[in-house]
Scaffold this motif. Sequence first.
Motif, PDB file in Angstrom:
ATOM      1  N   ASP A 103       0.817  -1.217   0.000  1.00 54.80           N
ATOM      2  CA  ASP A 103       0.000   0.000   0.000  1.00 54.80           C
ATOM      3  C   ASP A 103       0.849   1.265   0.000  1.00 54.80           C
ATOM      4  O   ASP A 103       0.410   2.303  -0.519  1.00 54.80           O
ATOM      5  CB  ASP A 103      -0.993  -0.001   1.157  1.00 54.80           C
ATOM      6  CG  ASP A 103      -0.342  -0.122   2.519  1.00 54.80           C
ATOM      7  OD1 ASP A 103      -1.076  -0.138   3.519  1.00 54.80           O
ATOM      8  OD2 ASP A 103       0.905  -0.220   2.584  1.00 54.80           O
ATOM      9  N   TYR A 104       2.072   1.186   0.539  1.00 51.98           N
ATOM     10  CA  TYR A 104       2.902   2.387   0.584  1.00 51.98           C
ATOM     11  C   TYR A 104       3.376   2.827  -0.800  1.00 51.98           C
ATOM     12  O   TYR A 104       3.891   3.920  -0.981  1.00 51.98           O
ATOM     13  CB  TYR A 104       4.090   2.198   1.524  1.00 51.98           C
ATOM     14  CG  TYR A 104       5.027   1.067   1.160  1.00 51.98           C
ATOM     15  CD1 TYR A 104       4.953  -0.157   1.823  1.00 51.98           C
ATOM     16  CD2 TYR A 104       5.994   1.205   0.170  1.00 51.98           C
ATOM     17  CE1 TYR A 104       5.799  -1.195   1.504  1.00 51.98           C
ATOM     18  CE2 TYR A 104       6.845   0.171  -0.163  1.00 51.98           C
ATOM     19  CZ  TYR A 104       6.742  -1.032   0.507  1.00 51.98           C
ATOM     20  OH  TYR A 104       7.584  -2.067   0.193  1.00 51.98           O
ATOM     21  N   GLN A 105       3.220   1.933  -1.784  1.00 54.75           N
ATOM     22  CA  GLN A 105       3.593   2.284  -3.152  1.00 54.75           C
ATOM     23  C   GLN A 105       2.578   3.217  -3.800  1.00 54.75           C
ATOM     24  O   GLN A 105       2.868   3.845  -4.808  1.00 54.75           O
ATOM     25  CB  GLN A 105       3.694   1.012  -3.999  1.00 54.75           C
ATOM     26  CG  GLN A 105       4.774   0.054  -3.575  1.00 54.75           C
ATOM     27  CD  GLN A 105       6.109   0.392  -4.214  1.00 54.75           C
ATOM     28  OE1 GLN A 105       6.206   1.317  -4.997  1.00 54.75           O
ATOM     29  NE2 GLN A 105       7.153  -0.344  -3.857  1.00 54.75           N
ATOM     30  N   TYR A 106       1.388   3.288  -3.236  1.00 58.52           N
ATOM     31  CA  TYR A 106       0.308   4.020  -3.874  1.00 58.52           C
ATOM     32  C   TYR A 106       0.245   5.454  -3.367  1.00 58.52           C
ATOM     33  O   TYR A 106       0.345   5.706  -2.167  1.00 58.52           O
ATOM     34  CB  TYR A 106      -1.017   3.303  -3.635  1.00 58.52           C
ATOM     35  CG  TYR A 106      -1.120   2.017  -4.414  1.00 58.52           C
ATOM     36  CD1 TYR A 106      -0.428   0.873  -4.011  1.00 58.52           C
ATOM     37  CD2 TYR A 106      -1.872   1.940  -5.578  1.00 58.52           C
ATOM     38  CE1 TYR A 106      -0.493  -0.310  -4.745  1.00 58.52           C
ATOM     39  CE2 TYR A 106      -1.963   0.763  -6.311  1.00 58.52           C
ATOM     40  CZ  TYR A 106      -1.265  -0.349  -5.890  1.00 58.52           C
ATOM     41  OH  TYR A 106      -1.336  -1.516  -6.616  1.00 58.52           O
ATOM     42  N   ASP A 107       0.050   6.365  -4.290  1.00 61.52           N
ATOM     43  CA  ASP A 107       0.075   7.783  -3.974  1.00 61.52           C
ATOM     44  C   ASP A 107      -1.309   8.383  -3.761  1.00 61.52           C
ATOM     45  O   ASP A 107      -1.456   9.388  -3.070  1.00 61.52           O
ATOM     46  CB  ASP A 107       0.771   8.554  -5.096  1.00 61.52           C
ATOM     47  CG  ASP A 107       2.203   8.106  -5.300  1.00 61.52           C
ATOM     48  OD1 ASP A 107       2.555   7.760  -6.439  1.00 61.52           O
ATOM     49  OD2 ASP A 107       2.963   8.099  -4.316  1.00 61.52           O
ATOM     50  N   TYR A 108      -2.313   7.799  -4.386  1.00 59.96           N
ATOM     51  CA  TYR A 108      -3.653   8.372  -4.356  1.00 59.96           C
ATOM     52  C   TYR A 108      -4.649   7.332  -3.857  1.00 59.96           C
ATOM     53  O   TYR A 108      -4.602   6.166  -4.266  1.00 59.96           O
ATOM     54  CB  TYR A 108      -4.055   8.858  -5.757  1.00 59.96           C
ATOM     55  CG  TYR A 108      -3.062   9.806  -6.369  1.00 59.96           C
ATOM     56  CD1 TYR A 108      -2.175   9.383  -7.353  1.00 59.96           C
ATOM     57  CD2 TYR A 108      -2.990  11.125  -5.938  1.00 59.96           C
ATOM     58  CE1 TYR A 108      -1.254  10.248  -7.901  1.00 59.96           C
ATOM     59  CE2 TYR A 108      -2.069  11.998  -6.486  1.00 59.96           C
ATOM     60  CZ  TYR A 108      -1.203  11.557  -7.465  1.00 59.96           C
ATOM     61  OH  TYR A 108      -0.281  12.419  -7.990  1.00 59.96           O
ATOM     62  N   TRP A 109      -5.544   7.783  -2.992  1.00 57.57           N
ATOM     63  CA  TRP A 109      -6.517   6.891  -2.360  1.00 57.57           C
ATOM     64  C   TRP A 109      -7.908   7.508  -2.377  1.00 57.57           C
ATOM     65  O   TRP A 109      -8.061   8.732  -2.240  1.00 57.57           O
ATOM     66  CB  TRP A 109      -6.115   6.618  -0.910  1.00 57.57           C
ATOM     67  CG  TRP A 109      -4.878   5.804  -0.791  1.00 57.57           C
ATOM     68  CD1 TRP A 109      -3.588   6.251  -0.863  1.00 57.57           C
ATOM     69  CD2 TRP A 109      -4.803   4.389  -0.606  1.00 57.57           C
ATOM     70  NE1 TRP A 109      -2.717   5.199  -0.725  1.00 57.57           N
ATOM     71  CE2 TRP A 109      -3.427   4.049  -0.564  1.00 57.57           C
ATOM     72  CE3 TRP A 109      -5.747   3.378  -0.474  1.00 57.57           C
ATOM     73  CZ2 TRP A 109      -2.985   2.727  -0.394  1.00 57.57           C
ATOM     74  CZ3 TRP A 109      -5.320   2.076  -0.297  1.00 57.57           C
ATOM     75  CH2 TRP A 109      -3.955   1.763  -0.259  1.00 57.57           C
ATOM     76  N   GLY A 110      -8.891   6.646  -2.520  1.00 54.17           N
ATOM     77  CA  GLY A 110     -10.258   7.087  -2.339  1.00 54.17           C
ATOM     78  C   GLY A 110     -10.654   6.978  -0.878  1.00 54.17           C
ATOM     79  O   GLY A 110      -9.868   6.546  -0.034  1.00 54.17           O
ATOM     80  N   GLN A 111     -11.893   7.346  -0.592  1.00 52.19           N
ATOM     81  CA  GLN A 111     -12.370   7.345   0.790  1.00 52.19           C
ATOM     82  C   GLN A 111     -12.835   5.962   1.225  1.00 52.19           C
ATOM     83  O   GLN A 111     -13.017   5.713   2.412  1.00 52.19           O
ATOM     84  CB  GLN A 111     -13.507   8.359   0.966  1.00 52.19           C
ATOM     85  CG  GLN A 111     -14.886   7.871   0.545  1.00 52.19           C
ATOM     86  CD  GLN A 111     -15.064   7.729  -0.960  1.00 52.19           C
ATOM     87  OE1 GLN A 111     -14.234   8.174  -1.736  1.00 52.19           O
ATOM     88  NE2 GLN A 111     -16.174   7.117  -1.371  1.00 52.19           N
ATOM     89  N   GLY A 112     -13.035   5.094   0.266  1.00 47.49           N
ATOM     90  CA  GLY A 112     -13.416   3.722   0.579  1.00 47.49           C
ATOM     91  C   GLY A 112     -14.915   3.513   0.595  1.00 47.49           C
ATOM     92  O   GLY A 112     -15.707   4.452   0.681  1.00 47.49           O
ATOM     93  N   THR A 113     -15.289   2.242   0.519  1.00 46.51           N
ATOM     94  CA  THR A 113     -16.695   1.856   0.585  1.00 46.51           C
ATOM     95  C   THR A 113     -16.790   0.549   1.374  1.00 46.51           C
ATOM     96  O   THR A 113     -15.936  -0.327   1.247  1.00 46.51           O
ATOM     97  CB  THR A 113     -17.291   1.714  -0.825  1.00 46.51           C
ATOM     98  OG1 THR A 113     -18.694   1.450  -0.739  1.00 46.51           O
ATOM     99  CG2 THR A 113     -16.628   0.598  -1.618  1.00 46.51           C
ATOM    100  N   GLN A 114     -17.823   0.442   2.195  1.00 44.40           N
ATOM    101  CA  GLN A 114     -17.945  -0.701   3.086  1.00 44.40           C
ATOM    102  C   GLN A 114     -18.633  -1.867   2.408  1.00 44.40           C
ATOM    103  O   GLN A 114     -19.674  -1.695   1.750  1.00 44.40           O
ATOM    104  CB  GLN A 114     -18.729  -0.308   4.349  1.00 44.40           C
ATOM    105  CG  GLN A 114     -18.941  -1.428   5.336  1.00 44.40           C
ATOM    106  CD  GLN A 114     -17.641  -1.894   5.986  1.00 44.40           C
ATOM    107  OE1 GLN A 114     -16.711  -1.107   6.175  1.00 44.40           O
ATOM    108  NE2 GLN A 114     -17.576  -3.178   6.338  1.00 44.40           N
ATOM    109  N   VAL A 115     -18.053  -3.041   2.577  1.00 40.10           N
ATOM    110  CA  VAL A 115     -18.667  -4.287   2.117  1.00 40.10           C
ATOM    111  C   VAL A 115     -18.870  -5.175   3.338  1.00 40.10           C
ATOM    112  O   VAL A 115     -17.917  -5.461   4.064  1.00 40.10           O
ATOM    113  CB  VAL A 115     -17.777  -5.003   1.085  1.00 40.10           C
ATOM    114  CG1 VAL A 115     -18.336  -6.391   0.774  1.00 40.10           C
ATOM    115  CG2 VAL A 115     -17.662  -4.169  -0.179  1.00 40.10           C
ATOM    116  N   THR A 116     -20.099  -5.588   3.554  1.00 38.16           N
ATOM    117  CA  THR A 116     -20.419  -6.463   4.671  1.00 38.16           C
ATOM    118  C   THR A 116     -21.104  -7.715   4.151  1.00 38.16           C
ATOM    119  O   THR A 116     -22.115  -7.616   3.451  1.00 38.16           O
ATOM    120  CB  THR A 116     -21.333  -5.760   5.691  1.00 38.16           C
ATOM    121  OG1 THR A 116     -20.697  -4.560   6.143  1.00 38.16           O
ATOM    122  CG2 THR A 116     -21.607  -6.664   6.879  1.00 38.16           C
TER     123      THR A 116
END
Length: 125
Positions: A109-122
Motif C-alpha cells: 500500500d505504501y507504493q500508492y500515492d492516491y486513495w479514495g475514501q473507501g466503501t464498506q462491504v459487509t
Amino acid sequence: QVQLVESGGGLVQAGGSLRLSCGASGGTLSGYVLGWFRQAPGKEREFVTAVSWTSGHTYYRDSVKGRFTISRDNAKNTVYLHMNSLKPEDTAHYYCAAKLDRQPVVDRDYQYDYWGQGTQVTVSS
C-alpha cells in the motif's frame, strides 16, 4: 493530481455478489496502476487486486482468485471490482488506490500515492 471515488458497497449474504466502482478524475490514468485494498476492523490493510491501466495486466491475492475480477473502462476512467461468491471474511472497507506504473510491485500500500475514501462491504453468514 488523481482523485478517486468509490461506490457500490453494501450488505450482501454469503455467496452473493457485489460490484464496486472507482471513478478517477484529474487526468489520464495511462501509466498508472489501479488497485483495490481492504481493511477489516482490527486488521491491517491488505492488497486485493490491481490492474495496469496501460497493459491491462491484472494481479490478485490468492484468496480472491476465481471469485473477484478487476476490470477497467478507459472511456469512463473507471475501474471495477466484481466480487462473486462472497464470504464473511471478505467483510471490510474497500479502498481504491493509484500509483505510477514504474515498479513491478503492486501489492504494497505504501507504493500508492492516491486513495479514495473507501466503501464498506459487509457479508453476512
